[in-house]
Design a protein around this motif. Structure first.
Motif, PDB file in Angstrom:
ATOM      1  N   SER A   4      68.701  60.384  56.562  1.00  0.00           N
ATOM      2  CA  SER A   4      68.905  60.475  55.108  1.00  0.00           C
ATOM      3  C   SER A   4      69.272  59.327  54.255  1.00  0.00           C
ATOM      4  O   SER A   4      68.848  58.820  53.446  1.00  0.00           O
ATOM      5  N   PHE A   5      70.064  58.662  54.818  1.00  0.00           N
ATOM      6  CA  PHE A   5      70.860  57.491  54.365  1.00  0.00           C
ATOM      7  C   PHE A   5      69.587  56.465  54.092  1.00  0.00           C
ATOM      8  O   PHE A   5      69.577  55.790  52.927  1.00  0.00           O
ATOM      9  N   PHE A   6      69.020  56.123  55.090  1.00  0.00           N
ATOM     10  CA  PHE A   6      67.923  54.964  55.159  1.00  0.00           C
ATOM     11  C   PHE A   6      66.813  55.389  54.154  1.00  0.00           C
ATOM     12  O   PHE A   6      65.979  54.506  53.648  1.00  0.00           O
ATOM     13  N   ALA A   7      66.565  56.753  54.105  1.00  0.00           N
ATOM     14  CA  ALA A   7      65.574  57.298  53.097  1.00  0.00           C
ATOM     15  C   ALA A   7      65.892  57.150  51.850  1.00  0.00           C
ATOM     16  O   ALA A   7      64.744  57.111  50.942  1.00  0.00           O
ATOM     17  N   HIS A   8      67.156  56.751  51.514  1.00  0.00           N
ATOM     18  CA  HIS A   8      67.596  56.964  49.904  1.00  0.00           C
ATOM     19  C   HIS A   8      67.907  55.404  49.541  1.00  0.00           C
ATOM     20  O   HIS A   8      67.947  55.012  48.519  1.00  0.00           O
ATOM     21  N   VAL A   9      68.824  54.871  50.571  1.00  0.00           N
ATOM     22  CA  VAL A   9      69.700  53.618  49.855  1.00  0.00           C
ATOM     23  C   VAL A   9      68.714  52.337  49.975  1.00  0.00           C
ATOM     24  O   VAL A   9      68.209  52.151  51.287  1.00  0.00           O
ATOM     25  N   ILE A  10      68.531  51.602  48.839  1.00  0.00           N
ATOM     26  CA  ILE A  10      67.987  50.328  48.800  1.00  0.00           C
ATOM     27  C   ILE A  10      66.618  50.296  49.613  1.00  0.00           C
ATOM     28  O   ILE A  10      65.715  50.008  49.299  1.00  0.00           O
TER      29      ILE A  10
END
Length: 305
Positions: free
Chosen positions: A299-305
């Motif tokens: 979830s984090f890497f799908a959304h952040v930067i």
């Protein structure tokens, strides 16, 4: 939709938490309150504004808050986050900053306005929250949820063998908050050390080639370098503060245990967070003990930067 306020000391992982909150469609980020912690409050305030600008979210208001712990002093080493709080990417603050409203007053106002709809995610020393409770005790029964990145209940600390950084910086404030009766979810080192960002992840941000991705890559590399020296066994840097945002939005990311938590103030165990077996009140704190790290990281890497 989660109505959220972030209480931060930005701070590299705070910056990543801000980015995650801004990017999540399920979050309405009402505002950001700042305090001292990884850097003086003028830096935290400036850094938060710069991060929001980089993310195209400069419309989100930022409020300057507490300058020091309730009863203690605070010194800054710059070892983990840099002297500017963001990996030496922004340099010194040229002049003291002022916001339209003090962070503590803003927190009280927003709790009264939104009540059970409001989630506060605190990823800093708990001085702002402690001051808000002291000034307006009635807010304890109003707010919907408080998610705190702090503590090490069943694992060693990261400042001493007992204590986690956000707690030991202002242990009196942490004790006041954790004993207040607020509906708290405590996201401590017990789970955050299992969510790691690596050099390969930062390389992907660099490849994107946007001003925001380049900015985030620069200060996160500083954080990775600090972790490689202080905690080489982790093979990356822990996403402490972003996980608190994740838990606020997706509470089933973690398994929790209800617990009354106390903060030790004795010199030989300062800042230690342990279960208070002698407090008779029904626990209002949920301590995170397990995390679905893979799901959170996706979830984090799908959304952040």
């Amino acid at each position: 939709m989660v109505k959220m306020i972030l209480d931060v000391d930005t701070g590299i992982d705070d910056a990543l938490a801000i980015a995650y909150a801004v990017s999540l469609p399920a979050v309405e980020l009402l505002g950001v309150t700042t305090t001292y912690g990884m850097a003086p409050v003028d830096y935290s305030y400036r850094n938060s504004r710069k991060v929001l600008e980089a993310l195209g979210a400069a419309h989100i208001p930022v409020y300057r808050g507490s300058e020091k712990p309730l009863k203690r002093s605070r010194e800054y080493s710059g070892k983990i986050h840099g002297n500017d709080g963001l990996g030496e990417t922004l340099g010194p603050v040229e002049a003291p900053a002022a916001s339209s409203e003090h962070a503590v007053d803003y927190l009280i106002c927003q709790i009264r306005k939104h009540q059970k709809e409001l989630t506060i995610v605190a990823t800093a020393p708990l001085t702002n929250l402690a001051a808000a409770i002291t000034k307006a005790p009635e807010i304890v029964g109003m707010v919907g949820k408080v998610v705190i990145m702090g503590g090490a209940v069943m694992t060693p600390g990261n400042v001493t063998k007992f204590a986690e950084a956000n707690i030991i910086i202002d242990p009196e404030a942490a004790g006041l908050v954790l004993e207040s009766g607020l509906p708290i979810t405590l996201v401590g080192l017990d789970v955050t050390r299992k969510t790691l960002l690596t050099q390969a992840d930062v390389a992907k941000w660099k490849q994107k080639g946007t001003p925001a991705s380049a900015f985030f890559a620069r200060f996160t590399e500083f954080y990775l370098d600090a972790y490689s020296k202080l905690h080489p066994y982790l093979k990356g840097c822990a996403l402490h503060d972003p996980l608190a945002v994740g838990v606020a939005v997706y509470p089933d990311l973690v398994q929790t245990v209800p617990m009354n938590v106390k903060v030790d103030l004795e010199d030989n165990a300062l800042g230690r967070t342990t279960e208070d077996l002698y407090r008779a009140a029904e626990p209002t704190t949920l301590v995170c003990v397990q995390v679905d790290a893979d799901r959170f990281m996706k979830s984090f890497f799908a959304h952040v930067i």
